[in-house]
Design a protein around this motif. Structure first.
Motif, mmCIF file in Angstrom:
data_model
loop_
_atom_site.group_PDB
_atom_site.id
_atom_site.type_symbol
_atom_site.label_atom_id
_atom_site.label_comp_id
_atom_site.label_asym_id
_atom_site.label_seq_id
_atom_site.Cartn_x
_atom_site.Cartn_y
_atom_site.Cartn_z
ATOM 1 N N UNK A 47 -6.972 2.290 -8.285
ATOM 2 C CA UNK A 47 -8.273 2.196 -7.620
ATOM 3 C C UNK A 47 -8.528 3.421 -6.742
ATOM 4 N N UNK A 48 -7.442 4.060 -6.302
ATOM 5 C CA UNK A 48 -7.561 5.192 -5.381
ATOM 6 C C UNK A 48 -7.574 6.550 -6.072
ATOM 7 N N UNK A 101 2.622 -4.940 -9.768
ATOM 8 C CA UNK A 101 1.296 -5.088 -10.367
ATOM 9 C C UNK A 101 0.197 -4.845 -9.352
ATOM 10 N N UNK A 102 0.424 -5.308 -8.124
ATOM 11 C CA UNK A 102 -0.538 -5.059 -7.051
ATOM 12 C C UNK A 102 -0.528 -3.582 -6.662
ATOM 13 N N UNK A 103 0.683 -2.996 -6.575
ATOM 14 C CA UNK A 103 0.799 -1.588 -6.179
ATOM 15 C C UNK A 103 0.106 -0.662 -7.171
ATOM 16 N N UNK A 159 6.008 -11.500 10.788
ATOM 17 C CA UNK A 159 5.633 -10.528 11.814
ATOM 18 C C UNK A 159 5.708 -9.096 11.299
ATOM 19 N N UNK A 160 6.438 -8.879 10.215
ATOM 20 C CA UNK A 160 6.636 -7.535 9.699
ATOM 21 C C UNK A 160 5.406 -6.962 9.024
ATOM 22 N N UNK A 161 5.401 -5.641 8.892
ATOM 23 C CA UNK A 161 4.248 -4.937 8.310
ATOM 24 C C UNK A 161 4.001 -5.350 6.864
ATOM 25 N N UNK A 162 5.095 -5.539 6.094
ATOM 26 C CA UNK A 162 4.908 -5.878 4.683
ATOM 27 C C UNK A 162 4.160 -7.198 4.525
ATOM 28 N N UNK A 163 4.581 -8.230 5.225
ATOM 29 C CA UNK A 163 3.970 -9.543 5.045
ATOM 30 C C UNK A 163 2.531 -9.548 5.548
ATOM 31 N N UNK A 222 0.817 -1.210 0.000
ATOM 32 C CA UNK A 222 0.000 0.000 0.000
ATOM 33 C C UNK A 222 0.849 1.258 0.000
ATOM 34 N N UNK A 223 1.961 1.222 0.740
ATOM 35 C CA UNK A 223 2.883 2.364 0.750
ATOM 36 C C UNK A 223 3.516 2.574 -0.625
ATOM 37 N N UNK A 224 3.830 1.471 -1.309
ATOM 38 C CA UNK A 224 4.427 1.581 -2.638
ATOM 39 C C UNK A 224 3.426 2.179 -3.632
ATOM 40 N N UNK A 225 2.145 1.891 -3.425
ATOM 41 C CA UNK A 225 1.105 2.511 -4.247
ATOM 42 C C UNK A 225 1.061 4.014 -3.992
ATOM 43 N N UNK A 226 1.205 4.401 -2.734
ATOM 44 C CA UNK A 226 1.243 5.822 -2.380
ATOM 45 C C UNK A 226 2.456 6.503 -3.009
ATOM 46 N N UNK A 227 3.588 5.802 -3.028
ATOM 47 C CA UNK A 227 4.788 6.341 -3.668
ATOM 48 C C UNK A 227 4.549 6.574 -5.162
ATOM 49 N N UNK A 228 3.865 5.633 -5.792
ATOM 50 C CA UNK A 228 3.563 5.767 -7.222
ATOM 51 C C UNK A 228 2.690 6.993 -7.475
ATOM 52 N N UNK A 229 1.729 7.230 -6.586
ATOM 53 C CA UNK A 229 0.858 8.391 -6.754
ATOM 54 C C UNK A 229 1.607 9.694 -6.486
ATOM 55 N N UNK A 230 2.627 9.661 -5.641
ATOM 56 C CA UNK A 230 3.464 10.845 -5.432
ATOM 57 C C UNK A 230 4.206 11.185 -6.725
#
Length: 361
Positions: free
Chosen positions: A155-156, A147-149, A259-263, A114-122
């Motif tokens: 979508x946003x 592809x997911x990002x 345990x990490x946020x990404x996974x 989700x963060x990488x998607x935000x980076x793309x929109x930046x």
């Protein structure tokens, strides 16, 4: 929303065309811009055709793992090659260093898809702030997890006008984990009994991680699931009458990663829900020898999920003999990649160029 940019001319190149098409001189400029909240400074390269007033522009979105702006993987500079080709054909591309790589600030390890998607929109917002970029012709190109990002980003935001997926993910996180690992196991040299064990424990761990991804008890549940399986597996192995057991599941590293946020984010990623919301044209290309993002499953999902949301502007193409990096391959396993001399398939590059010109007016 304010952005700042420092632009330095890096180089100009000329390209040639075997088909007699118009080929543009290419300029590649170093750029910098900030995230919407100002916390991250992105460093990248914008490659543009010279002498063309209006042109489509792609933002390159990388896949899993820290990558530089050139997409340097196993000695291949994938994104740089694509940018130079497309710019020479009249299509600009902005590619950036990932968080914590090169001249981009931030921490990659704590970021999610989700963060990488935000980076793309930046990056899209930055391009829209430039007078030399047509804001109505900005699209995203995503490789692998990218592809997911790009799906999340499109979508946003209505600022994204088209998507290009190159070996891009269109499966939910859990399904992707199950399929990818099953394909890797099938292609491995493991004996059949160890392939069975691998697929069994992988499925148990992935499904447990999915179930408890949003829970504080995730680590405990994963260890419990593994220990329960281990008791049964030890009994199974004894029935094989084999002296030494060489099979090992990396339980500690898997639990720490999970345990990490990404996974936690990725395993719960819902591709169907996300792609249903994408209303812009989509081009999805996969190589048939891809062991990381299965061609048939993902290409089918791009069309199916988009169609469920009313979007039928989807083109999917499977190309024979290409691996996950869209390089021509023979054995097509990961060990071979560094030995491959060729670059990204010209068939892929031509497809992207032709589709963009046909679709983006």
């Amino acid at each position: 929303m304010r952005y700042f940019a420092f632009i330095f001319l890096l180089f100009s190149v000329f390209a040639c065309s075997a088909k007699g098409e118009r080929v543009f001189k290419v300029t590649s400029d170093s750029v910098r811009f900030k995230s919407a909240d100002g916390k991250i400074v992105f460093g990248g390269t914008l490659s543009k055709p010279v002498g063309k007033k209006s042109f489509p522009t792609l933002v390159m979105v990388s896949g899993t793992g820290k990558q530089d702006r050139n997409g340097t993987m196993a000695g291949h500079r994938i994104f740089e090659q694509m940018a130079n080709y497309l710019a020479a054909q009249g299509i600009a591309m902005l590619r950036t260093d990932d968080r914590g790589v090169g001249t981009t600030t931030g921490v990659y390890e704590t970021a999610t898809t989700g963060d990488f998607a935000t980076d793309a929109l930046a990056a899209v917002a930055y391009l829209k702030s430039r007078k030399d970029i047509d804001p109505d012709k900005i699209g995203l190109m995503g490789h692998s997890e990218g592809g997911a990002a790009i799906s999340i980003a499109a979508a946003e935001s209505k600022a994204v006008k088209f998507l290009v997926s190159i070996a891009g993910l269109a499966m939910s996180g859990l399904d992707a984990q199950l399929k990818q690992n099953a394909d890797l196991v099938a292609a491995s040299a493991l004996p059949d009994y160890d392939k069975k064990r691998s697929n069994e424990i992988n499925a148990i761990m992935f499904k447990t991680a999915y179930r408890y991804a949003n829970s504080d008890s995730l680590e405990m549940k994963l260890n419990e699931a593994y220990q329960q399986w281990k008791v049964k597996d030890d009994a199974y192995f004894k029935t094989l009458n084999i002296q030494f057991d060489h099979f090992r599941f990396p339980i500690y590293s898997y639990v720490q990663n999970s345990k990490g946020a990404w996974y936690r984010y990725f395993i719960r990623y819902d591709a169907e829900k996300t792609i249903r919301q994408v209303k812009v044209p989509i081009l999805a290309i996969n190589g048939d020898k891809d062991l990381m993002v299965a061609a048939d499953d993902n290409l089918a999902n791009w069309k199916k999920f988009a169609s469920e949301g009313g979007n039928r502007k989807v083109t999917t193409v499977k190309i024979q003999g290409l691996n996950h990096l869209l390089l021509p391959c023979e054995s097509c396993d990961n060990k071979e990649i560094s030995k491959i001399q060729a670059g990204v398939s010209i068939a892929v590059l031509t497809l992207i160029k032709d589709w963009i010109y046909k679709t983006i007016r």
